[in-house]
Design a protein around this motif. Structure first.
Motif, PDB file in Angstrom:
ATOM      1  N   ASP A 121      26.728  21.151  53.488  1.00  0.00           N
ATOM      2  CA  ASP A 121      25.461  21.409  54.161  1.00  0.00           C
ATOM      3  C   ASP A 121      24.742  22.535  53.411  1.00  0.00           C
ATOM      4  O   ASP A 121      24.990  23.720  53.647  1.00  0.00           O
ATOM      5  N   PHE A 122      23.830  22.176  52.519  1.00  0.00           N
ATOM      6  CA  PHE A 122      23.167  23.171  51.681  1.00  0.00           C
ATOM      7  C   PHE A 122      22.244  24.105  52.480  1.00  0.00           C
ATOM      8  O   PHE A 122      22.230  25.323  52.227  1.00  0.00           O
ATOM      9  N   PRO A 123      21.458  23.596  53.431  1.00  0.00           N
ATOM     10  CA  PRO A 123      20.645  24.531  54.230  1.00  0.00           C
ATOM     11  C   PRO A 123      21.510  25.577  54.943  1.00  0.00           C
ATOM     12  O   PRO A 123      21.140  26.752  55.011  1.00  0.00           O
ATOM     13  N   PHE A 124      22.675  25.132  55.457  1.00  0.00           N
ATOM     14  CA  PHE A 124      23.578  26.069  56.124  1.00  0.00           C
ATOM     15  C   PHE A 124      24.149  27.064  55.116  1.00  0.00           C
ATOM     16  O   PHE A 124      24.306  28.254  55.419  1.00  0.00           O
ATOM     17  N   ALA A 125      24.447  26.598  53.895  1.00  0.00           N
ATOM     18  CA  ALA A 125      24.987  27.482  52.861  1.00  0.00           C
ATOM     19  C   ALA A 125      23.982  28.582  52.495  1.00  0.00           C
ATOM     20  O   ALA A 125      24.353  29.737  52.277  1.00  0.00           O
ATOM     21  N   TRP A 126      22.694  28.232  52.458  1.00  0.00           N
ATOM     22  CA  TRP A 126      21.675  29.250  52.196  1.00  0.00           C
ATOM     23  C   TRP A 126      21.663  30.289  53.308  1.00  0.00           C
ATOM     24  O   TRP A 126      21.529  31.497  53.053  1.00  0.00           O
ATOM     25  N   ARG A 127      21.817  29.821  54.556  1.00  0.00           N
ATOM     26  CA  ARG A 127      21.857  30.779  55.669  1.00  0.00           C
ATOM     27  C   ARG A 127      23.100  31.662  55.571  1.00  0.00           C
ATOM     28  O   ARG A 127      23.044  32.869  55.877  1.00  0.00           O
ATOM     29  N   GLN A 128      24.225  31.055  55.151  1.00  0.00           N
ATOM     30  CA  GLN A 128      25.444  31.844  54.987  1.00  0.00           C
ATOM     31  C   GLN A 128      25.280  32.903  53.899  1.00  0.00           C
ATOM     32  O   GLN A 128      25.782  34.024  54.033  1.00  0.00           O
ATOM     33  N   LEU A 129      24.596  32.553  52.823  1.00  0.00           N
ATOM     34  CA  LEU A 129      24.331  33.525  51.769  1.00  0.00           C
ATOM     35  C   LEU A 129      23.504  34.683  52.328  1.00  0.00           C
ATOM     36  O   LEU A 129      23.785  35.857  52.048  1.00  0.00           O
ATOM     37  N   GLY A 130      22.500  34.360  53.126  1.00  0.00           N
ATOM     38  CA  GLY A 130      21.703  35.403  53.766  1.00  0.00           C
ATOM     39  C   GLY A 130      22.541  36.272  54.685  1.00  0.00           C
ATOM     40  O   GLY A 130      22.384  37.504  54.713  1.00  0.00           O
ATOM     41  N   ASN A 131      23.452  35.654  55.424  1.00  0.00           N
ATOM     42  CA  ASN A 131      24.337  36.411  56.313  1.00  0.00           C
ATOM     43  C   ASN A 131      25.224  37.360  55.523  1.00  0.00           C
ATOM     44  O   ASN A 131      25.474  38.505  55.944  1.00  0.00           O
ATOM     45  N   PHE A 132      25.717  36.891  54.357  1.00  0.00           N
ATOM     46  CA  PHE A 132      26.568  37.758  53.540  1.00  0.00           C
ATOM     47  C   PHE A 132      25.770  38.937  53.000  1.00  0.00           C
ATOM     48  O   PHE A 132      26.272  40.063  52.939  1.00  0.00           O
ATOM     49  N   LEU A 133      24.534  38.689  52.606  1.00  0.00           N
ATOM     50  CA  LEU A 133      23.698  39.784  52.102  1.00  0.00           C
ATOM     51  C   LEU A 133      23.452  40.823  53.196  1.00  0.00           C
ATOM     52  O   LEU A 133      23.431  42.033  52.923  1.00  0.00           O
ATOM     53  N   ARG A 134      23.283  40.370  54.430  1.00  0.00           N
ATOM     54  CA  ARG A 134      23.137  41.323  55.533  1.00  0.00           C
ATOM     55  C   ARG A 134      24.435  42.103  55.741  1.00  0.00           C
ATOM     56  O   ARG A 134      24.409  43.294  56.067  1.00  0.00           O
ATOM     57  N   LEU A 135      25.563  41.414  55.542  1.00  0.00           N
ATOM     58  CA  LEU A 135      26.858  42.065  55.711  1.00  0.00           C
ATOM     59  C   LEU A 135      27.092  43.130  54.639  1.00  0.00           C
ATOM     60  O   LEU A 135      27.485  44.267  54.933  1.00  0.00           O
ATOM     61  N   ILE A 136      26.823  42.766  53.372  1.00  0.00           N
ATOM     62  CA  ILE A 136      27.097  43.712  52.280  1.00  0.00           C
ATOM     63  C   ILE A 136      26.062  44.832  52.241  1.00  0.00           C
ATOM     64  O   ILE A 136      26.328  45.906  51.704  1.00  0.00           O
ATOM     65  N   GLN A 137      24.898  44.598  52.824  1.00  0.00           N
ATOM     66  CA  GLN A 137      23.849  45.612  52.876  1.00  0.00           C
ATOM     67  C   GLN A 137      24.371  46.927  53.454  1.00  0.00           C
ATOM     68  O   GLN A 137      24.144  47.999  52.882  1.00  0.00           O
ATOM     69  N   GLY A 138      25.076  46.852  54.562  1.00  0.00           N
ATOM     70  CA  GLY A 138      25.568  48.066  55.195  1.00  0.00           C
ATOM     71  C   GLY A 138      26.558  48.819  54.326  1.00  0.00           C
ATOM     72  O   GLY A 138      26.493  50.046  54.203  1.00  0.00           O
TER      73      GLY A 138
END
Length: 269
Positions: A121-138
């Motif tokens: 699911d590529f759209p979901f994978a893009w959202r997961q990438l965004g979630n990881f960026l929010r995670l590593i941001q902190g």
């Protein structure tokens, strides 16, 4: 913008090299402004070996300004196996070690970590990438680091292959510690124009340079126009590091010396 680097020269760009621990004794004396080390290998060292390396780096005055190879291959950020708890634990440990070395920039590559199955699911994978960026941001913010999202070749990874894509996702998320890394070789293989760097300018914080076809360190007559790249970076006021990348060979130290001299000469034109 002209800076003075560790050998006393005036130049525009800080030139580093992506290398491993083993080659540091040969590579650092060549005169690079900094080195870029693999974060996953740094994190995997036991405490005794890490302290020994930390002492060696400090004693040799090695400037470790950046890290790539950010994630272990068995720690995915897309797909069904994403484990937020494990990612948090790894990032706290790995970035803590990088901070002790003085690292300021993390190039987020991780081909296997973000690879999506063809039936995925590529759209979901893009959202997961965004979630990881929010995670590593902190984690990055707490350690005073910038995470630069690096597009990869399609032959290596099927998620995020263009500087324009990295610029879009970083721009949409608006995370203070998330930026863009451009790989000159990957741009060449994707036929992505250097104008993408101009559009990415406010978010462009790191650059990797390699020969597009051979993935070797830059050298005279290798078919690439590195001068045009550096001219574009000068035009947009780029102030980040320029890391030279290439496969490690038996002649690696010799090739690194040639690449450094060539890029410095190109930088002066």
């Amino acid at each position: 913008m002209v800076e003075v680097f560790r050998d006393g020269r005036d130049c525009v760009f800080s030139l580093g090299i992506r290398t491993d621990f083993v080659n540091l004794p040969e590579i650092w004396p060549l005169g690079f402004d900094y080195v870029e080390l693999p974060l996953n290998a740094l994190a995997a060292l036991n405490e005794t070996d890490f302290q020994a390396f930390l002492d060696y780096a400090e004693g040799s005055r090695i400037r470790v300004a950046a890290c790539s190879d950010l994630l272990p291959e068995d720690l995915p950020i897309t797909g069904d196996g994403v484990n937020a708890t494990a990612l948090h634990g790894y990032l706290k440990h790995a970035l803590g070690r990088a901070q002790q070395l003085g690292v300021k920039t993390l190039a987020l590559d991780g081909a296997k970590s973000r690879q999506v199955p063809l039936e995925g699911d590529f759209p979901f994978a893009w959202r997961q990438l965004g979630n990881f960026l929010r995670l590593i941001q902190g984690h990055a913010r707490d350690c005073g680091m910038t995470v630069a999202l690096e597009p990869l070749r399609k032959s290596d990874c099927n998620l995020l292959n263009l500087v324009s894509e990295a610029t879009l996702i970083a721009g949409l998320l608006q995370l203070s510690s998330v930026a863009v890394c451009a790989n000159f070789g990957s741009m060449g293989m994707a036929s992505e124009s250097l104008s993408a760097l101009r559009r990415a300018a406010p978010l462009l914080k790191h650059v990797h340079v390699e020969n597009a076809l051979t993935r070797a360190l830059p050298k005279p007559g290798d078919g690439e126009d590195y001068g045009r790249l550096l001219e574009t970076l000068r035009d947009i006021g780029y102030a980040g590091g320029v890391t030279l990348c290439g496969s490690i060979t038996e002649e690696y130290a010799e090739d690194a010396g040639i690449a450094l001299q060539y890029m410095r000469e190109t930088d002066k034109r």
